[in-house]
Design an enzyme around this catalytic site. Sequence first.
Site, PDB file in Angstrom:
ATOM      1  N   ARG A 156       0.831  -1.223   0.000  1.00  0.00           N
ATOM      2  CA  ARG A 156       0.000   0.000   0.000  1.00  0.00           C
ATOM      3  C   ARG A 156       0.863   1.270   0.000  1.00  0.00           C
ATOM      4  O   ARG A 156       0.478   2.291   0.560  1.00  0.00           O
ATOM      5  CB  ARG A 156      -0.953   0.038   1.202  1.00  0.00           C
ATOM      6  CG  ARG A 156      -1.893  -1.143   1.323  1.00  0.00           C
ATOM      7  CD  ARG A 156      -2.928  -1.171   0.203  1.00  0.00           C
ATOM      8  NE  ARG A 156      -3.991  -2.125   0.481  1.00  0.00           N
ATOM      9  CZ  ARG A 156      -3.974  -3.414   0.157  1.00  0.00           C
ATOM     10  NH1 ARG A 156      -2.920  -3.925  -0.485  1.00  0.00           N
ATOM     11  NH2 ARG A 156      -5.000  -4.200   0.433  1.00  0.00           N
ATOM     12  N   SER A 224     -10.588  -1.633   3.781  1.00  0.00           N
ATOM     13  CA  SER A 224      -9.775  -1.832   4.993  1.00  0.00           C
ATOM     14  C   SER A 224      -9.399  -0.477   5.565  1.00  0.00           C
ATOM     15  O   SER A 224      -8.826   0.355   4.858  1.00  0.00           O
ATOM     16  CB  SER A 224      -8.485  -2.570   4.663  1.00  0.00           C
ATOM     17  OG  SER A 224      -8.754  -3.836   4.144  1.00  0.00           O
ATOM     18  N   GLU A 336      -4.722   2.715   6.982  1.00  0.00           N
ATOM     19  CA  GLU A 336      -4.502   2.654   5.538  1.00  0.00           C
ATOM     20  C   GLU A 336      -5.187   3.857   4.879  1.00  0.00           C
ATOM     21  O   GLU A 336      -4.745   4.370   3.862  1.00  0.00           O
ATOM     22  CB  GLU A 336      -5.074   1.350   4.979  1.00  0.00           C
ATOM     23  CG  GLU A 336      -4.714   1.155   3.518  1.00  0.00           C
ATOM     24  CD  GLU A 336      -5.581   0.150   2.799  1.00  0.00           C
ATOM     25  OE1 GLU A 336      -5.728  -0.972   3.291  1.00  0.00           O
ATOM     26  OE2 GLU A 336      -6.101   0.500   1.740  1.00  0.00           O
TER      27      GLU A 336
HETATM   28  N1  EPU Z   1      -9.789 -12.074  10.166  1.00  0.00           N
HETATM   29  C1  EPU Z   1     -10.502 -12.292  11.341  1.00  0.00           C
HETATM   30  N2  EPU Z   1     -11.583 -11.498  11.583  1.00  0.00           N
HETATM   31  C2  EPU Z   1     -11.989 -10.526  10.742  1.00  0.00           C
HETATM   32  C3  EPU Z   1     -11.273 -10.312   9.549  1.00  0.00           C
HETATM   33  C4  EPU Z   1     -10.171 -11.104   9.282  1.00  0.00           C
HETATM   34  O1  EPU Z   1     -10.175 -13.163  12.133  1.00  0.00           O
HETATM   35  O2  EPU Z   1     -12.990  -9.851  11.057  1.00  0.00           O
HETATM   36  C5  EPU Z   1      -8.590 -12.913   9.884  1.00  0.00           C
HETATM   37  C6  EPU Z   1      -8.880 -14.303   9.398  1.00  0.00           C
HETATM   38  O3  EPU Z   1      -7.891 -15.134   9.951  1.00  0.00           O
HETATM   39  C7  EPU Z   1      -8.648 -14.228   7.895  1.00  0.00           C
HETATM   40  C8  EPU Z   1      -7.524 -13.220   7.842  1.00  0.00           C
HETATM   41  O4  EPU Z   1      -7.820 -12.303   8.897  1.00  0.00           O
HETATM   42  O5  EPU Z   1      -8.288 -15.459   7.401  1.00  0.00           O
HETATM   43  C9  EPU Z   1      -7.420 -12.479   6.548  1.00  0.00           C
HETATM   44  O6  EPU Z   1      -8.666 -11.868   6.237  1.00  0.00           O
HETATM   45  P1  EPU Z   1      -9.003 -11.449   4.724  1.00  0.00           P
HETATM   46  O7  EPU Z   1      -8.658 -12.526   3.793  1.00  0.00           O
HETATM   47  O8  EPU Z   1     -10.392 -10.900   4.695  1.00  0.00           O
HETATM   48  O9  EPU Z   1      -7.947 -10.310   4.409  1.00  0.00           O
HETATM   49  P2  EPU Z   1      -7.375  -9.099   5.252  1.00  0.00           P
HETATM   50  O10 EPU Z   1      -5.962  -9.375   5.561  1.00  0.00           O
HETATM   51  O11 EPU Z   1      -8.276  -8.749   6.377  1.00  0.00           O
HETATM   52  C10 EPU Z   1      -6.413  -7.888   3.133  1.00  0.00           C
HETATM   53  C11 EPU Z   1      -6.522  -6.552   2.465  1.00  0.00           C
HETATM   54  C12 EPU Z   1      -7.847  -6.415   1.716  1.00  0.00           C
HETATM   55  C13 EPU Z   1      -7.920  -7.528   0.690  1.00  0.00           C
HETATM   56  C14 EPU Z   1      -7.809  -8.883   1.426  1.00  0.00           C
HETATM   57  C15 EPU Z   1      -7.778 -10.064   0.493  1.00  0.00           C
HETATM   58  C16 EPU Z   1      -5.221  -5.024   3.783  1.00  0.00           C
HETATM   59  C17 EPU Z   1      -5.231  -3.873   4.735  1.00  0.00           C
HETATM   60  N3  EPU Z   1      -6.399  -5.479   3.422  1.00  0.00           N
HETATM   61  O12 EPU Z   1      -7.426  -7.924   4.141  1.00  0.00           O
HETATM   62  O13 EPU Z   1      -7.834  -5.170   1.031  1.00  0.00           O
HETATM   63  O14 EPU Z   1      -9.134  -7.473  -0.044  1.00  0.00           O
HETATM   64  O15 EPU Z   1      -6.560  -8.906   2.171  1.00  0.00           O
HETATM   65  O16 EPU Z   1      -6.565 -10.140  -0.164  1.00  0.00           O
HETATM   66  O17 EPU Z   1      -4.140  -5.454   3.370  1.00  0.00           O
HETATM   67  C18 EPU Z   1      -8.435  -2.876   1.219  1.00  0.00           C
HETATM   68  O18 EPU Z   1      -7.219  -2.622   1.192  1.00  0.00           O
HETATM   69  O19 EPU Z   1      -9.298  -1.958   1.299  1.00  0.00           O
HETATM   70  C19 EPU Z   1      -8.863  -4.258   1.204  1.00  0.00           C
HETATM   71  C20 EPU Z   1     -10.152  -4.618   1.348  1.00  0.00           C
END
Ligand code: EPU
Length: 340
Positions: A156, A224, A336
Amino acid sequence: MTFIPNTFGIRVKADRFLEYDSEEELVTLIRSGAVTSPFLHVGQGSNLLFTKDFPGTVLHSRIDDFEEVDRDGYSVTVRVGAGVVWDDFVEECVTRGWYGAENLSLIPGETGAAAVQNIGAYGTEVKDIIAAIAAIDVQTGESRVFSPVECRYGYRQSIFKQPSYKKFIVTSVYFRLSLTEQYALEYGPLKEIESPSLRKIRDAVISIRREKLPDPAETGSAGSFFMNPIITVSHLNDLQQTWPDIPHYPVPDAETVTYPTEGASASPADCVKVPAGWLIQQCGWRGKSQGRAGVWEKQALVLVNRGGASGEEILSLARSITGSVLEKFGIALQMEVNVF
Ligand code: EPU
């Protein structure tokens, strides 16, 4: 006076809101002195939180060119105007059979902003398909082309987010897409796709996003709100004593480790990335509200406007969350979203 576009749905104004349809028009605006300082360039405002009116000029690109500029046996290079809606570009690539953008389906925003913040999802970042960036220096009106290396891309992050480079307005992005079949299917649910195709991947990504993230037409948010923090392995080991199941991922070698919580810089090999959504959920915030601001029920990393919230109200919720996570885990979450 026009409201500044922003997906949180906060009603704020700028002293001056200027839109332009071409690079030439932007240069004319600059040279006529119309772009007064401070200035802010916005796309759809999908990564911005406004806490007050903007005391200066807000600019928005309507440059919507889409032009193939080069092609060999393996790849095609296209020049895309900064004002093209990001997901329209992804759809165009999928329709034409060009590989590389499909995992980034349905991300809100426009092409210029996507390149500035290096949007990423489901194992892909936009830097992976960027061949060059064309920009205009708002102080001189001169144009400049940046190579991907010069953009200094990270998680990012890009050079355009650094104060001394904020004077560059991205006017077009050159993308190189593959003409030979190749996919990035490492992300959990994508692994299960049988006989993958661009269309199947795009459809799967769209359905995952619709399942987890709020519909921008109904609920104001900026995706996010925080970045996923990077902590040292020794910090992780401490946390595992209490939370043995804490999820964590390796930090890619190439990634700049910008904020290990302990403050000192560390090599990527000594660090891990922890999902902020998990940390926030453990603090009990998922689905909760504070005033008219809330934490999304299905993804705790997403803060939402429950209706009529002010930017200050959302920022105040963000501060409460940051405080909880710091107290419980000793991890300082970084936003972010850009706050104004
Ligand atoms: N998780 C939880 N609770 C929650 C959310 C997530 O326990 O409420 C844990 C779970 O273990 C899950 C892990 O977090 O397996 C990862 O969650 P997710 O796959 O939804 O991805 P994220 O890391 O929360 C990032 C990006 C998203 C992107 C997703 C998918 C960032 C800040 N965010 O989220 O990007 O869509 O990966 O690749 O890096 C954005 O930047 O606006 C955005 C939505």
